[in-house]
Structures are given as structure tokens and as C-alpha cells.
Design an enzyme around this catalytic site. Structure first.
Site, PDB file in Angstrom:
ATOM      1  N   LYS A  41      -5.517   4.284  12.892  1.00 51.30           N
ATOM      2  CA  LYS A  41      -5.625   5.671  12.919  1.00 51.30           C
ATOM      3  C   LYS A  41      -5.282   6.349  11.631  1.00 51.30           C
ATOM      4  O   LYS A  41      -4.793   5.633  10.852  1.00 51.30           O
ATOM      5  CB  LYS A  41      -4.670   6.039  14.148  1.00 51.30           C
ATOM      6  N   ARG A 135       6.379  10.341  25.671  1.00 51.12           N
ATOM      7  CA  ARG A 135       5.476  10.946  24.951  1.00 51.12           C
ATOM      8  C   ARG A 135       3.935  11.221  25.494  1.00 51.12           C
ATOM      9  O   ARG A 135       3.553  12.336  25.769  1.00 51.12           O
ATOM     10  CB  ARG A 135       5.336  10.228  23.500  1.00 51.12           C
ATOM     11  N   TYR A 252       9.982  21.573 -13.970  1.00 48.78           N
ATOM     12  CA  TYR A 252      10.358  22.611 -13.293  1.00 48.78           C
ATOM     13  C   TYR A 252      11.979  22.781 -13.009  1.00 48.78           C
ATOM     14  O   TYR A 252      12.658  21.641 -12.816  1.00 48.78           O
ATOM     15  CB  TYR A 252       9.723  22.886 -11.895  1.00 48.78           C
ATOM     16  N   MET A 303       3.025  19.436  -8.870  1.00 49.16           N
ATOM     17  CA  MET A 303       1.990  19.267  -7.834  1.00 49.16           C
ATOM     18  C   MET A 303       1.022  17.897  -8.226  1.00 49.16           C
ATOM     19  O   MET A 303       0.770  17.100  -7.575  1.00 49.16           O
ATOM     20  CB  MET A 303       1.388  20.419  -7.995  1.00 49.16           C
TER      21      MET A 303
HETATM   22  C1  LIG Z   1       0.518   3.950  16.006  1.00 49.68           C
HETATM   23  C2  LIG Z   1       0.706   3.198  17.209  1.00 49.68           C
HETATM   24  C3  LIG Z   1       0.742   1.698  17.252  1.00 49.68           C
HETATM   25  C4  LIG Z   1       1.021   1.075  15.827  1.00 49.68           C
HETATM   26  O1  LIG Z   1       2.239   1.390  15.457  1.00 49.68           O
HETATM   27  P1  LIG Z   1       3.307   0.965  14.142  1.00 49.68           P
HETATM   28  O2  LIG Z   1       4.670   1.213  14.345  1.00 49.68           O
HETATM   29  O3  LIG Z   1       2.457   1.599  13.090  1.00 49.68           O
HETATM   30  O4  LIG Z   1       3.148  -0.501  14.238  1.00 49.68           O
HETATM   31  C5  LIG Z   1       0.621   1.148  18.198  1.00 49.68           C
HETATM   32  N1  LIG Z   1       0.617   1.763  19.576  1.00 49.68           N
HETATM   33  C6  LIG Z   1       0.465   2.873  19.587  1.00 49.68           C
HETATM   34  C7  LIG Z   1       0.259   3.386  21.092  1.00 49.68           C
HETATM   35  C8  LIG Z   1       0.485   4.066  18.572  1.00 49.68           C
HETATM   36  O5  LIG Z   1       0.320   5.269  18.718  1.00 49.68           O
END
Ligand SMILES: *Cc1c(COP(=O)(O)O)cnc(C)c1O
Length: 353
Positions: A41, A135, A252, A303
Site C-alpha cells: 500500500k 480500527r 532560515y 523546502m
Molecule cells: C499495513 C498493514 C500491514 C503491514 O504492516 P507493517 O507493520 O508495515 O509490517 C499488515 N496488515 C494490515 C492489515 C495492514 O494495514
């Protein structure tokens, strides 16, 4: 837009060997009974999801996880690769879901379950069950109540809230709640562990693990420190070298004052690239060529620019500098390893070796 070839003044150097070695190590730790997938992701945690998937698939990874259908659509994935969308399906996602028949939603709510069942066809899905993180996910009691009856479920999964705190009692609580669901559904597989969850032990692996962070070099817990190799190095070119006279300032708000005449380099990197202000007076870098001294970041990160103390080097305009790739250490900037990776900007050339 023109097609004139052009190298950016900053790049991410990405190690395919380290990425694959990290996946293999996590697969080994997951045990012979569990497959090891990959969370890709947020564009592969900032590295570029398509490039990551290509390399992990070649190494044997078969299960991929993204957050949204747009992310799924952007990945050229076909059987034998499996791809799951962690956030499930909204009504707005159904047309895209229909166009991506090889992708599975991870159903999180009773409404999502109803939406998927109403779409008919007996197409496979995954299901998230909440075991205490509050969650996402349906409740274990919903399963006992028959909510999932009739669904074709590939993977039943849950997610650990405290996996990066091995001593937290919550880990065992969630493990027991999840293990109690064995046999309660017709799911082909069960999956609980993220990167840190894999390090909690064999009990947590079930049939499939879902590492993300540690594939990319992140170390969420001490147990992975000796196993995980860095994957990402930020490199930027020096734009200018100058001598700052004793008592003069840099950057800055003039926060850095030269204690003595000091050679200072200004590099092509800043918070717009994800090199955040938390690295002001804290970050460090090194010449790409050779193994010269560590060069402290001095003054405020701008930046698009950052200043370095070049003492002890002959580094000059046009030379390349590597910023500290040690993610656990870099987290001293006040941001988590996850934020540092996913914040890596769009302007970098992403160079795989
Ligand atoms: C992002 C995610 C993972 C991976 O988690 P890491 O801590 O990056 O290894 C696994 N399962 C779910 C449901 C996630 O949202």
C-alpha cells in the site's frame, strides 16, 4: 512535457537484493506452514509499488495487500499473484471491483459483507475480524451469528495493535481471540502478523503473514535488528560549497552559528522531498564516493535545500551525498519509520540496483 533525458538532482537508491533478502528472511521466520505476503500500500511504502511487486513476485511472493481499489488498479498483477484491498468495498468501488476480477476485497463491516453478497457470483473475498484494536473489522460475535454464511472466503485476517511491543499483554489476548476462530468460518486461510508480528513467534504466523515495513528496511522491534537490511538510500547533489566565517549563520531563522570558519555545502533535498524539518541540526550524511566522515546537517531544513558541515572533505558543487539510510536512527527526527518511508517525495529518480 518534453522527452529530453534528464537526471534529477536527487535520487533514491533502492537495493533489490536487500528487498528480496528481507522478504526471504521474513518468510523463513514465518515458518514452513505459512506463506509470506507483502503489504505494498501507499505505493510500496514510497518505494514504488510496481517495482517492488515485480521483484517480490520473481522471488516467490504470491499475496499482496493494498489499501484502495485505485492502488489495486495501478498494479499489473495477474494469477498466480493474489491481491487484496484492505479497506474493502464501498458502493463507489463496485464498478472498479467488477473490472478487476482477480482482486479480493477485505470485507470489514456488515454493510460491506451485504454489498459483496448482493453482487452475487460467489466471487472470493477476504474478511477482517477485529480482535481488540477497534480500527477495522467485524466482531467475532458477528461470525457466530452467521454474518459470513455463504461467502467464499479466501483469508480471514485480524491485525495486531501492539506487535512492536513484544511484552504487551495485548498481543497474547489478540492471538487467543483470533485462534478461537479456527474452524468458525470456511476461510481457506488465516492471517494475523505484520512485520513485528512475525517476530512474536510461530504462534502468530497462522497460514499467511503480511509484512510491510521490514521488507523496506524498517526495524519495528529489536528482534528484527540483525535480520533486516536497509533498502533505501536518499542521495542528493551538492549545489554549492562556501566558507562560512566564524560567527556567521546558516539557514532560515539563523539557528546555526559557525563556531569557526567552516566549509558548508548546500544540497538538493528538503522537506518537500520528505526530508523533514525534524532533521534540522540532527540528520547526517556521507559522501557517496569513498567512506569519508559523517557530515552533520546544520541549521533548518528548507523546502528543497539542506546545509551540511563539510569539514574534513573536499566535496564540491556537483558531488553526490548519501543521507543516513539507517531508518531506526532516522526516526530520531521525530517521525516514525513508516512516515519517513511513505513521505518520500515524487521528485526523486528511483534507481534500483
Ligand atoms: C499495513 C498493514 C500491514 C503491514 O504492516 P507493517 O507493520 O508495515 O509490517 C499488515 N496488515 C494490515 C492489515 C495492514 O494495514
Amino acid at each position: 512535457m518534453t522527452a529530453v533525458p534528464h537526471a534529477a538532482p536527487h535520487r533514491l537508491r533502492l537495493s533489490a537484493d536487500a528487498l528480496v533478502a528481507n522478504w526471504r528472511a521474513l518468510a523463513r521466520m514465518s515458518g514452513a506452514g505459512a506463506a509470506c505476503g507483502a503489504a505494498v500500500k501507499a505505493d510500496g511504502y514510497g518505494l514504488g509499488a510496481a517495482a517492488v511487486v515485480q521483484r517480490l513476485a520473481a522471488a516467490g511472493c504470491r499475496d499482496l495487500f493494498v489499501s484502495s481499489w485505485a492502488e489495486a488498479a495501478a498494479l499489473p498483477v495477474a494469477a498466480p499473484l493474489g491481491l487484496s484491498v484492505l479497506h474493502g468495498v464501498r458502493a463507489e468501488d463496485m464498478p472498479l471491483a467488477a473490472a478487476l476480477p482477480h482482486v479480493r476485497p477485505v470485507l470489514n463491516t456488515a454493510q460491506q459483507v451485504a454489498r459483496w453478497r448482493d453482487a452475487g457470483g460467489g466471487r472470493a473475498c477476504d474478511v477482517m475480524v477485529d480482535t481488540g484494536m477497534n480500527r477495522l473489522g467485524i466482531a467475532p460475535a458477528d461470525i457466530a451469528g452467521g454474518l459470513l454464511d455463504g461467502l467464499v472466503i479466501d483469508t480471514l485476517m485480524s491485525h495486531l495493535a501492539c506487535a512492536d511491543e513484544p511484552a504487551a499483554a495485548m498481543n497474547r489476548d489478540q492471538l487467543h481471540r483470533f485462534a478461537a476462530l479456527r474452524g468458525a468460518t470456511r476461510a481457506r486461510r488465516m492471517s494475523l502478523a505484520n512485520s513485528a508480528g512475525i517476530a512474536l513467534g510461530a504462534d502468530y504466523a497462522f497460514d499467511l503473514t503480511r509484512p510491510g515495513l521490514s521488507l523496506y528496511g524498517g526495524v519495528p522491534c529489536p528482534a528484527l535488528a540483525d535480520t533486516i537490511r536497509p533498502v533505501v538510500t536518499i542521495e542528493a547533489q551538492l549545489l554549492q560549497r562556501r566558507i562560512v566565517r566564524a560567527g556567521e549563520v546558516v539557514g532560515y531563522n539563523a539557528t546555526w552559528v559557525a563556531p569557526a570558519d567552516t566549509p558548508v555545502g548546500t544540497a538538493n533535498l528538503g522537506y518537500a522531498d520528505g526530508y523533514g524539518r525534524g532533521f534540522s541540526d540532527r540528520g547526517r550524511a556521507q559522501a557517496v564516493a569513498g567512506d569519508g566522515p559523517w557530515l552533520p546537517v546544520i541549521g533548518r531544513v528548507s523546502m528543497d535545500l539542506v546545509a551540511l558541515d563539510l569539514t574534513g572533505t573536499t566535496l564540491a558543487e556537483g558531488d553526490w551525498i548519501a543521507f543516513d539510510p539507517d531508518l531506526p536512527r532516522a526516526a530520531a527526527s521525530g517521525r516514525s519509520q513508516y512516515e519517513l518511508l511513505t513521505g518520500l517525495g515524487k521528485r526523486f529518480d528511483r534507481v534500483w540496483a
